[in-house]
Design an enzyme around this catalytic site. Structure first.
Site, PDB file in Angstrom:
ATOM      1  N   SER A   4      20.052  12.017  -6.628  1.00 49.72           N
ATOM      2  CA  SER A   4      20.807  13.038  -5.879  1.00 49.72           C
ATOM      3  C   SER A   4      21.535  12.518  -4.647  1.00 49.72           C
ATOM      4  O   SER A   4      22.337  13.252  -4.066  1.00 49.72           O
ATOM      5  CB  SER A   4      19.888  14.176  -5.450  1.00 49.72           C
ATOM      6  N   LYS A  55      25.115  12.871  -4.758  1.00 48.60           N
ATOM      7  CA  LYS A  55      25.777  14.161  -4.504  1.00 48.60           C
ATOM      8  C   LYS A  55      26.644  14.103  -3.237  1.00 48.60           C
ATOM      9  O   LYS A  55      27.603  14.857  -3.101  1.00 48.60           O
ATOM     10  CB  LYS A  55      24.736  15.289  -4.421  1.00 48.60           C
ATOM     11  N   TYR A  84      27.955  14.245 -14.693  1.00 50.06           N
ATOM     12  CA  TYR A  84      26.904  14.475 -13.675  1.00 50.06           C
ATOM     13  C   TYR A  84      25.743  13.482 -13.863  1.00 50.06           C
ATOM     14  O   TYR A  84      25.290  12.855 -12.900  1.00 50.06           O
ATOM     15  CB  TYR A  84      26.410  15.930 -13.761  1.00 50.06           C
ATOM     16  N   TYR A 141      16.699  20.274   0.138  1.00 45.09           N
ATOM     17  CA  TYR A 141      16.377  21.499  -0.600  1.00 45.09           C
ATOM     18  C   TYR A 141      15.468  22.397   0.234  1.00 45.09           C
ATOM     19  O   TYR A 141      15.782  22.684   1.380  1.00 45.09           O
ATOM     20  CB  TYR A 141      15.769  21.154  -1.969  1.00 45.09           C
ATOM     21  N   VAL A 180      15.522  11.713  -6.407  1.00 49.22           N
ATOM     22  CA  VAL A 180      14.225  11.594  -7.078  1.00 49.22           C
ATOM     23  C   VAL A 180      13.908  10.162  -7.506  1.00 49.22           C
ATOM     24  O   VAL A 180      12.813   9.897  -8.004  1.00 49.22           O
ATOM     25  CB  VAL A 180      14.056  12.556  -8.295  1.00 49.22           C
TER      26      VAL A 180
HETATM   27  O1  DON Z   1      19.535  16.470 -11.906  1.00 42.59           O
HETATM   28  C1  DON Z   1      18.454  15.944 -11.663  1.00 42.59           C
HETATM   29  O2  DON Z   1      17.395  16.544 -11.821  1.00 42.59           O
HETATM   30  C2  DON Z   1      18.454  14.512 -11.166  1.00 42.59           C
HETATM   31  N1  DON Z   1      19.480  13.758 -11.825  1.00 42.59           N
HETATM   32  C3  DON Z   1      18.664  14.455  -9.682  1.00 42.59           C
HETATM   33  C4  DON Z   1      17.660  15.279  -8.894  1.00 42.59           C
HETATM   34  C5  DON Z   1      17.344  14.730  -7.548  1.00 42.59           C
HETATM   35  O3  DON Z   1      17.498  13.566  -7.269  1.00 42.59           O
HETATM   36  C6  DON Z   1      16.701  15.683  -6.606  1.00 42.59           C
HETATM   37  N2  DON Z   1      16.357  14.995  -5.378  1.00 42.59           N
HETATM   38  N3  DON Z   1      15.467  14.915  -4.660  1.00 42.59           N
END
Ligand code: DON
Length: 305
Positions: free
Chosen positions: A64, A67, A189, A241, A259
């Site tokens: 993320s 983003k 994405y 978040y 993540v």
């Molecule tokens: O879309 C997802 O679930 C992952 N590609 C990215 C989520 C993420 O990194 C949330 N961060 N803490």
């Protein structure tokens, strides 16, 4: 500022062997193959002085954190029109939540939750000829580094298991806020999340948010001063978040997690600091990364507050 090296070394040694109750993300199976012991830190100041400790040069899945990069490119291309598609309010919900979308008629609360980043990817697909290639080139340009790549393995792994993101994208499309094909938006994405950079490279790529005079390889500014202020503001209020308040409370800097276990934090007009430790707390943010940054801003006494 010379003692940054000593400060990061001391905190690193202090935290290295602390019992970490976190868990490496494995809902994207490929992420679960990463060693939990990785621990790296880099801080780069606006004068390009860079200090590292631990696994700061190992590349990892930025997830993320990407983003911020997709938002930046979309903001460059669309300007203030962008906010018609995505809002700038904290969601107070988990990163992959579907909950508020129905009441909000498919307009995601902010660009850092999955719903918002998926809409941003849709905006980019509408602008770019070859979205994956063009986005990667944009990243190389602002990083001053041609050695950047996506991990096909991680992107494919997420494609096979990304049921919630598929649901989000379809749901938003039902409100008319996704203009391109769902498969194309999700593919793009997943690839943006599968970008791999080291801590040192991440600090470098986000210098444009700390340094008003930063120029990309092409000799241009990345965002205007006012746009950079806004991106930092969204990071402060939405970067973690439903733990964004906690991060601001403990660390006091705009930041963004992924993540893969990475966290980037910005001190405008001062530095970018990046920490990587793959074990995550229950909110999906790096356990040691949050602790490291809390100790760093506490010991240095430097935060935005
Ligand atoms: O879309 C997802 O679930 C992952 N590609 C990215 C989520 C993420 O990194 C949330 N961060 N803490």
């Amino acid at each position: 500022m010379e003692n940054y090296q000593k400060i990061i070394e001391d905190i690193y040694l202090n935290l290295k062997n602390v019992n970490d109750p976190g868990k490496v993300a494995n809902y994207i199976p490929e992420l679960g193959t990463v060693s939990a012991d990785n621990f790296g830190i880099n801080i780069t100041d606006i004068h390009r002085k860079s200090f590292s400790i631990g696994d700061a040069d190992k590349k990892f899945s930025i997830q993320s954190i990407s983003k911020i990069l997709t938002l930046t490119l979309a903001y460059q291309l669309e300007g203030e029109e962008l906010w018609k598609r995505v809002d700038v309010e904290p969601s107070g919900n988990p990163f992959n939540s579907l909950l508020q979308l129905e009441a909000d008629f498919g307009k995601p609360r902010n660009p850092f939750i999955n719903a918002g980043a998926i809409v941003i990817c849709d905006v980019l697909i509408s602008h770019l000829k070859n979205p994956k290639e063009d986005f990667l080139n944009f990243c190389k340009d602002i990083c001053h580094n041609n050695n950047l790549a996506y991990s096909d393995k991680v992107a494919q792994s997420e494609k096979e298991t990304g049921f919630r993101n598929t649901a989000l994208c379809n749901f938003i499309k039902s409100f008319g806020n996704i203009k391109n094909k769902v498969e194309d938006v999700l593919d793009f994405y997943f690839y943006t999340c599968a970008l791999e950079l080291s801590c040192a490279e991440l600090s470098q790529i986000f210098l444009f948010l700390a340094d008003d005079h930063f120029l990309c390889q092409k000799g241009k500014t990345v965002l205007t001063e006012s746009q950079a202020k806004r991106v930092n503001a969204i990071m402060l209020t939405c970067g973690f978040y439903d733990e964004s308040g906690e991060f601001a409370f403990r660390v006091g800097l705009p930041g963004k997690s992924g993540v893969g276990g990475g966290i980037v934090a910005i001190h405008p007009d001062n530095y970018v600091i990046t920490v990587w430790s793959p074990k995550l707390n229950p909110k999906g943010n790096s356990y040691k990364g949050m602790h490291f940054l809390e100790q760093f801003t506490t010991q240095t006494g430097i935060s935005i507050f």
